[in-house]
Design a protein around this motif. Structure first.
Motif, PDB file in Angstrom:
ATOM      1  N   GLU A 133       1.596 -28.402   8.129  1.00  6.47           N
ATOM      2  CA  GLU A 133       1.516 -27.058   7.587  1.00  6.47           C
ATOM      3  C   GLU A 133       2.574 -26.873   6.514  1.00  6.47           C
ATOM      4  O   GLU A 133       3.709 -27.352   6.662  1.00  6.47           O
ATOM      5  N   TYR A 134       2.180 -26.230   5.442  1.00  5.38           N
ATOM      6  CA  TYR A 134       3.092 -25.957   4.338  1.00  5.38           C
ATOM      7  C   TYR A 134       3.213 -24.463   4.126  1.00  5.38           C
ATOM      8  O   TYR A 134       2.239 -23.712   4.251  1.00  5.38           O
ATOM      9  N   PHE A 135       4.426 -24.056   3.783  1.00  4.52           N
ATOM     10  CA  PHE A 135       4.715 -22.661   3.483  1.00  4.52           C
ATOM     11  C   PHE A 135       5.725 -22.630   2.359  1.00  4.52           C
ATOM     12  O   PHE A 135       6.777 -23.272   2.465  1.00  4.52           O
ATOM     13  N   SER A 136       5.397 -21.922   1.303  1.00  2.53           N
ATOM     14  CA  SER A 136       6.289 -21.836   0.142  1.00  2.53           C
ATOM     15  C   SER A 136       6.767 -23.213  -0.296  1.00  2.53           C
ATOM     16  O   SER A 136       7.972 -23.441  -0.469  1.00  2.53           O
TER      17      SER A 136
ATOM     18  N   PHE B 140      -0.400 -40.407   5.987  1.00  2.00           N
ATOM     19  CA  PHE B 140      -0.904 -39.052   5.755  1.00  2.00           C
ATOM     20  C   PHE B 140       0.238 -38.196   5.200  1.00  2.00           C
ATOM     21  O   PHE B 140       1.299 -38.068   5.840  1.00  2.00           O
ATOM     22  N   SER B 141       0.020 -37.639   4.051  1.00  2.00           N
ATOM     23  CA  SER B 141       1.049 -36.809   3.433  1.00  2.00           C
ATOM     24  C   SER B 141       0.408 -35.617   2.747  1.00  2.00           C
ATOM     25  O   SER B 141      -0.808 -35.570   2.548  1.00  2.00           O
ATOM     26  N   GLY B 142       1.234 -34.674   2.404  1.00  2.00           N
ATOM     27  CA  GLY B 142       0.709 -33.498   1.732  1.00  2.00           C
ATOM     28  C   GLY B 142       1.756 -32.872   0.844  1.00  2.00           C
ATOM     29  O   GLY B 142       2.922 -33.297   0.802  1.00  2.00           O
ATOM     30  N   ARG B 143       1.325 -31.866   0.128  1.00  2.00           N
ATOM     31  CA  ARG B 143       2.252 -31.082  -0.665  1.00  2.00           C
ATOM     32  C   ARG B 143       1.616 -29.734  -0.961  1.00  2.00           C
ATOM     33  O   ARG B 143       0.398 -29.576  -0.850  1.00  2.00           O
ATOM     34  N   GLN B 144       2.469 -28.811  -1.357  1.00  2.00           N
ATOM     35  CA  GLN B 144       1.987 -27.484  -1.719  1.00  2.00           C
ATOM     36  C   GLN B 144       2.615 -27.095  -3.046  1.00  2.00           C
ATOM     37  O   GLN B 144       3.796 -27.356  -3.288  1.00  2.00           O
ATOM     38  N   PHE B 145       1.836 -26.465  -3.862  1.00  2.00           N
ATOM     39  CA  PHE B 145       2.283 -26.066  -5.187  1.00  2.00           C
ATOM     40  C   PHE B 145       2.735 -24.602  -5.182  1.00  2.00           C
ATOM     41  O   PHE B 145       2.520 -23.874  -4.216  1.00  2.00           O
ATOM     42  N   SER B 146       3.324 -24.194  -6.279  1.00  2.00           N
ATOM     43  CA  SER B 146       3.896 -22.841  -6.348  1.00  2.00           C
ATOM     44  C   SER B 146       2.828 -21.756  -6.248  1.00  2.00           C
ATOM     45  O   SER B 146       3.116 -20.620  -5.873  1.00  2.00           O
ATOM     46  N   ASN B 147       1.581 -22.090  -6.535  1.00  2.00           N
ATOM     47  CA  ASN B 147       0.499 -21.098  -6.408  1.00  2.00           C
ATOM     48  C   ASN B 147      -0.159 -21.159  -5.024  1.00  2.00           C
ATOM     49  O   ASN B 147      -1.213 -20.592  -4.818  1.00  2.00           O
ATOM     50  N   SER B 148       0.481 -21.865  -4.090  1.00  2.51           N
ATOM     51  CA  SER B 148       0.054 -22.039  -2.694  1.00  2.51           C
ATOM     52  C   SER B 148      -1.079 -23.035  -2.506  1.00  2.51           C
ATOM     53  O   SER B 148      -1.391 -23.374  -1.369  1.00  2.51           O
ATOM     54  N   ARG B 149      -1.672 -23.515  -3.576  1.00  2.00           N
ATOM     55  CA  ARG B 149      -2.672 -24.577  -3.427  1.00  2.00           C
ATOM     56  C   ARG B 149      -2.020 -25.804  -2.801  1.00  2.00           C
ATOM     57  O   ARG B 149      -0.823 -26.056  -3.002  1.00  2.00           O
ATOM     58  N   SER B 150      -2.816 -26.533  -2.037  1.00  6.09           N
ATOM     59  CA  SER B 150      -2.252 -27.683  -1.326  1.00  6.09           C
ATOM     60  C   SER B 150      -3.135 -28.907  -1.529  1.00  6.09           C
ATOM     61  O   SER B 150      -4.345 -28.795  -1.768  1.00  6.09           O
TER      62      SER B 150
ATOM     63  N   SER C 170      -5.850 -21.433   5.899  1.00  8.86           N
ATOM     64  CA  SER C 170      -4.743 -20.659   5.347  1.00  8.86           C
ATOM     65  C   SER C 170      -4.443 -19.452   6.227  1.00  8.86           C
ATOM     66  O   SER C 170      -5.279 -18.996   7.009  1.00  8.86           O
ATOM     67  N   SER C 171      -3.221 -18.984   6.104  1.00 13.04           N
ATOM     68  CA  SER C 171      -2.804 -17.770   6.795  1.00 13.04           C
ATOM     69  C   SER C 171      -1.711 -17.108   5.989  1.00 13.04           C
ATOM     70  O   SER C 171      -1.173 -17.708   5.054  1.00 13.04           O
ATOM     71  N   ILE C 172      -1.371 -15.883   6.404  1.00 13.98           N
ATOM     72  CA  ILE C 172      -0.363 -15.150   5.658  1.00 13.98           C
ATOM     73  C   ILE C 172       0.968 -15.903   5.672  1.00 13.98           C
ATOM     74  O   ILE C 172       1.664 -16.005   4.680  1.00 13.98           O
ATOM     75  N   GLY C 173       1.333 -16.410   6.854  1.00 10.81           N
ATOM     76  CA  GLY C 173       2.527 -17.240   6.945  1.00 10.81           C
ATOM     77  C   GLY C 173       3.759 -16.534   7.464  1.00 10.81           C
ATOM     78  O   GLY C 173       4.688 -17.165   7.933  1.00 10.81           O
ATOM     79  N   THR C 174       3.778 -15.230   7.394  1.00  7.80           N
ATOM     80  CA  THR C 174       4.897 -14.472   7.966  1.00  7.80           C
ATOM     81  C   THR C 174       4.313 -13.375   8.831  1.00  7.80           C
ATOM     82  O   THR C 174       3.165 -12.991   8.669  1.00  7.80           O
ATOM     83  N   LEU C 175       5.131 -12.866   9.783  1.00  5.62           N
ATOM     84  CA  LEU C 175       4.611 -11.931  10.788  1.00  5.62           C
ATOM     85  C   LEU C 175       3.313 -12.488  11.350  1.00  5.62           C
ATOM     86  O   LEU C 175       2.298 -11.823  11.452  1.00  5.62           O
ATOM     87  N   ASN C 176       3.417 -13.751  11.705  1.00  2.49           N
ATOM     88  CA  ASN C 176       2.221 -14.545  11.958  1.00  2.49           C
ATOM     89  C   ASN C 176       1.616 -14.277  13.323  1.00  2.49           C
ATOM     90  O   ASN C 176       2.328 -14.182  14.320  1.00  2.49           O
TER      91      ASN C 176
END
Lengths: 116, 114
Positions: free
Chosen positions: B48-51, B64-74, B93-99
């Motif tokens: 999972e990626y956040f910010s 297996f690897s991943g990354r997330q960009f500044s526009n939240s695309r992964s 995807s999810s909001i990510g805070t107050l989860n």
């Protein structure tokens, strides 16, 4: 650690009959519980969720589930099955904390068949 | 509001190759999670990626690897593909805070390794 057990990998009902899909969970913290549905070649769609408010949760398409803490269960029901309900159903548990966001634990799924 | 978009939907690779899958989350969602779905293992959490930061990781090898960009695309990448990597890869995807743990899934990328 969290875990989910779905009893019965396949359930078959007649159209118009009661649907009951069973889910038991294990969680070291108060859980958030979910039911998702997946149609062939599609992603998962949320049916309903329990997030510590009312224990009887109503979802889309006439489905509902009841959270029973004493039984650690979250069974899914629908009073009258429709042919369009045929799909695979997943029960899931999440801690719901920001540090574990996005990390849900899923059951193995139950395939629901609806006979005409 | 557009849903979660995954590309490509279907792809075929051979053993030893690598693959990159893409996921665009719902607008405003900052958390992107990846899951592998197979008939034998069911739905398993990859990461999972956040910010732009990996916040959680499942029990998968380093291939297996991943990354997330500044526009939240992964994106997720699988290197040195094995036959056992054949699966439906789902992005959520999810909001990510107050989860509350609610996930919004894309339709998946079905990978076949020959």
């Amino acid at each position: 650690a969290q875990s989910v057990t779905q009893l019965g990998s396949h359930v078959s009902v007649s159209e118009g009959a009661l649907v009951l899909l069973r889910c038991n969970y294990s969680s070291s913290v108060p859980p958030y519980l979910f039911w998702y549905v997946q149609y062939p070649n599609q992603g998962l769609q949320l049916l309903l969720k329990y997030t510590s408010a009312a224990t009887l949760v109503k979802g889309i398409n006439g489905f509902e589930a009841e959270f029973k803490k004493s039984e650690t269960s979250f069974h899914l029901t629908k009073p009258s099955a429709h042919m369009s309900d045929a799909a695979e159903y997943f029960c899931a548990v999440s801690e719901g904390s920001d540090t574990n966001a996005g990390k849900s634990t899923f059951g193995d799924g139950t395939t629901l068949t609806v006979k005409p | 509001k557009a849903g979660v978009t995954q590309t490509p939907r279907y792809l075929i690779k051979t053993r030893g190759q690598q693959v990159t899958l893409s996921c665009s989350p719902i607008s405003g969602h900052r958390s992107v999670s990846w899951y592998q779905q197979t008939p034998g293992q069911g739905l398993q959490f990859l990461f999972e990626y956040f910010s732009e930061t990996q916040r959680n990781k499942g029990n998968f090898p380093g291939r297996f690897s991943g990354r997330q960009f500044s526009n939240s695309r992964s994106e997720m990448n699988v290197s040195t593909l094995e036959l056992g990597d054949s699966a439906l890869y789902l992005c959520a995807s999810s909001i990510g805070t107050l989860n509350t743990g609610e996930l919004f899934f894309g339709e998946g990328s079905r990978l076949t390794v020959l």
